[in-house]
Design an enzyme around this catalytic site. Structure first.
Site, PDB file in Angstrom:
ATOM      1  N   CYS A  89     -28.847   3.246  48.704  1.00  0.00           N
ATOM      2  CA  CYS A  89     -27.490   2.789  48.623  1.00  0.00           C
ATOM      3  C   CYS A  89     -26.675   3.815  47.869  1.00  0.00           C
ATOM      4  CB  CYS A  89     -27.428   1.516  47.970  1.00  0.00           C
ATOM      5  SG  CYS A  89     -26.037   0.551  48.185  1.00  0.00           S
ATOM      6  N   ASP A 102     -28.225  -3.056  58.918  1.00  0.00           N
ATOM      7  CA  ASP A 102     -27.827  -2.990  57.771  1.00  0.00           C
ATOM      8  C   ASP A 102     -26.501  -3.754  57.416  1.00  0.00           C
ATOM      9  OD1 ASP A 102     -26.827  -2.187  55.195  1.00  0.00           O
ATOM     10  OD2 ASP A 102     -27.933  -0.201  55.186  1.00  0.00           O
ATOM     11  N   HIS A 113     -30.784  -3.746  54.914  1.00  0.00           N
ATOM     12  CA  HIS A 113     -30.380  -2.542  53.965  1.00  0.00           C
ATOM     13  C   HIS A 113     -31.455  -2.086  52.919  1.00  0.00           C
ATOM     14  CE1 HIS A 113     -27.512  -0.342  51.327  1.00  0.00           C
ATOM     15  NE2 HIS A 113     -27.844  -1.034  50.337  1.00  0.00           N
TER      16      HIS A 113
END
Length: 467
Positions: free
Chosen positions: A285, A377, A412
């Site tokens: 991330c 995601d 994600h």
């Protein structure tokens, strides 16, 4: 190489106690012959292993051709119960082997030898995410076998566990320890030169290659992936850069600059147990964004390779001064919400929404780069970001530096293998409660986690251990 616990199997089984009936005469008590059959035997091999090591689960001495439920239970370090279950049918010999037999339903279906681990879900509490806080102790998973096909208490067969499993007769049980730290790995807190992190050193004198490990904007200091990397022979520094009380500035402020990361990389490279010049960077991330930024825009840092997972190619945020909550507030027009009110952040990182001056200087990439993205995601537009990065690298003749990996059906939060995944979890409570939609379905996400981890270890091995 890392089967350090000798692969000992563990089983718990109990012989059925004989029942007696009263009779007259010299025979006295007579044993009921039906009580002479042996109890089921449940085995897990190895019963103590690293979290990325598969476990072989088998059950013997069951009644043949009968339905059974195999269940897993784990209590998090905060005390919450996580549970998974699956339905099987014993064969003519009275055995069930999870690596051989198809699950007929429950938390998962099909041939899934590790399904009892990756399909674990919290019971009765929303918004949880299972993350190891204290890596010097294991997660303990209880695996048990129950008679018949037991269902979730208020859900049809085939649903994820969420309300708890109806209680059935437990025929046998075994505990499995899942570790992030192999024996001999050392954990050292780092609070020098302004750094806040934890260093993990593999067993042995070294020298070893090294990895700088960073997570996302949730902040704090997460150690479990770094501990696992050290268990595979990499000196690893888990580095906090926001949301930690020992960092300068307000808790939710990203208040460190390039010098902070230069110091961290320099300490790793100069460590006596590290091979000089063999330091890589791994991030997920926003940590993935920082990993790219180190490789592209920080000329005083020279990583040998970089791995970015579910990361953006640019953000409308200056990491040296903006607060996370202010950044989110300023970009609320790009938020989307699903029918349950969970926030979808991916619009913030869509390349078309990021001003050109905030995008990374991709053309300045100086080392091999592996980018991992999930097609479901809902937090980051990682696929679109990789598309743009790939195009820009190709335009300057650097496409050979990029290894691109993407996974259908995954979300994600791509973590080490067999980690339970959640599609939704709590993002923050201030200024109000906000649940984030991460995306991903259990089975394809588990496939992605296993493959991505193995490919990441291979990528790091290739670029950090070979000339």
């Amino acid at each position: 190489m890392y089967g350090v616990w000798e692969g000992l199997s563990q089983s718990i089984h109990a012989c059925t106690l004989p029942r007696f009936k009263k009779t007259s005469g010299i025979m006295g008590a007579v044993r009921n012959k039906s009580a002479q059959s042996t109890a089921p035997l449940l085995t897990a091999t190895p019963s103590r292993a690293l979290v990325d090591q598969p476990i072989e689960i088998g059950i013997q001495h069951l009644p043949p051709d009968k339905p059974f439920t195999v269940r897993s239970r784990l209590h998090s370090e905060d005390g919450e119960l996580w549970e998974a279950f699956s339905h099987y049918r014993s064969d003519q010999k009275g055995t069930v082997i999870l690596s051989r037999d198809q699950s007929l339903g429950g938390s998962y279906s099909g041939l899934e030898p590790m399904g009892l681990f990756w399909s674990l879900q919290p019971v009765g509490v929303e918004g949880l995410r299972l993350r190891k806080k204290y890596v010097e102790t294991p997660f303990t998973v209880e695996v048990s076998v129950l008679s018949d096909h037991v269902r979730s208490s208020d859900s049809p067969v085939g649903c994820h566990v969420g309300q708890g499993l109806e209680e059935g007769a437990v025929l046998a049980a075994v505990n499995v320890e899942r570790w992030y730290m192999a024996p001999g790995v050392r954990r050292v807190e780092v609070r020098e030169q302004g750094l806040v992190g934890t260093l993990f050193l593999p067993a042995g004198p070294g020298p070893f290659p090294a990895v700088l490990d960073m997570w996302g904007m949730g902040g704090g200091l997460s150690e479990y992936r770094a501990a696992l990397l050290a268990s595979h022979g990499f000196v690893t520094l888990a580095l906090a850069y926001c949301g930690h009380e020992e960092l300068p500035g307000p808790l939710h402020t990203v208040n460190v600059g390039e010098q902070y990361f230069e110091t961290a990389m320099g300490q790793l490279d100069r460590h006596p147990q590290v091979c000089t010049g063999r330091v890589g960077v791994l991030g997920l991330c926003f940590g993935g964004y920082l990993a790219l930024r180190i490789a592209m825009e920080m000329p005083n840092i020279s990583p040998r390779c970089v791995v970015g997972i579910s990361g953006p190619g640019g953000l409308g945020i200056n990491m040296t001064r903006d607060q996370t909550n202010d950044f989110l507030k300023e970009n609320q027009k790009l938020f989307r919400f699903d029918e349950q009110g969970n926030v979808i952040f991916r619009g913030i990182t869509m390349p078309s929404n990021v001003p050109p001056n905030y995008k990374l200087k991709v053309e300045s990439l100086r080392c091999p780069l592996q980018l991992i993205a999930a097609e479901d995601d809902q937090c980051c537009a990682a696929i679109e970001c990789i598309d743009e990065i790939e195009e820009r690298l190709g335009a300057v003749g650097k496409s050979g530096l990029l290894t691109r990996i993407q996974y259908p059906g995954a979300g994600h939060l791509i973590e080490p293998p067999y980690t339970p995944s959640v599609r939704v979890s709590l993002f923050h409570t201030y200024p109000k409660k906000l649940m984030a939609l991460w995306g991903g379905e259990l089975q394809p996400h588990s496939v992605a986690q296993e493959d991505a981890w193995n490919r990441t270890l291979g990528f790091l091995d290739h670029h950090l251990r070979t000339d």
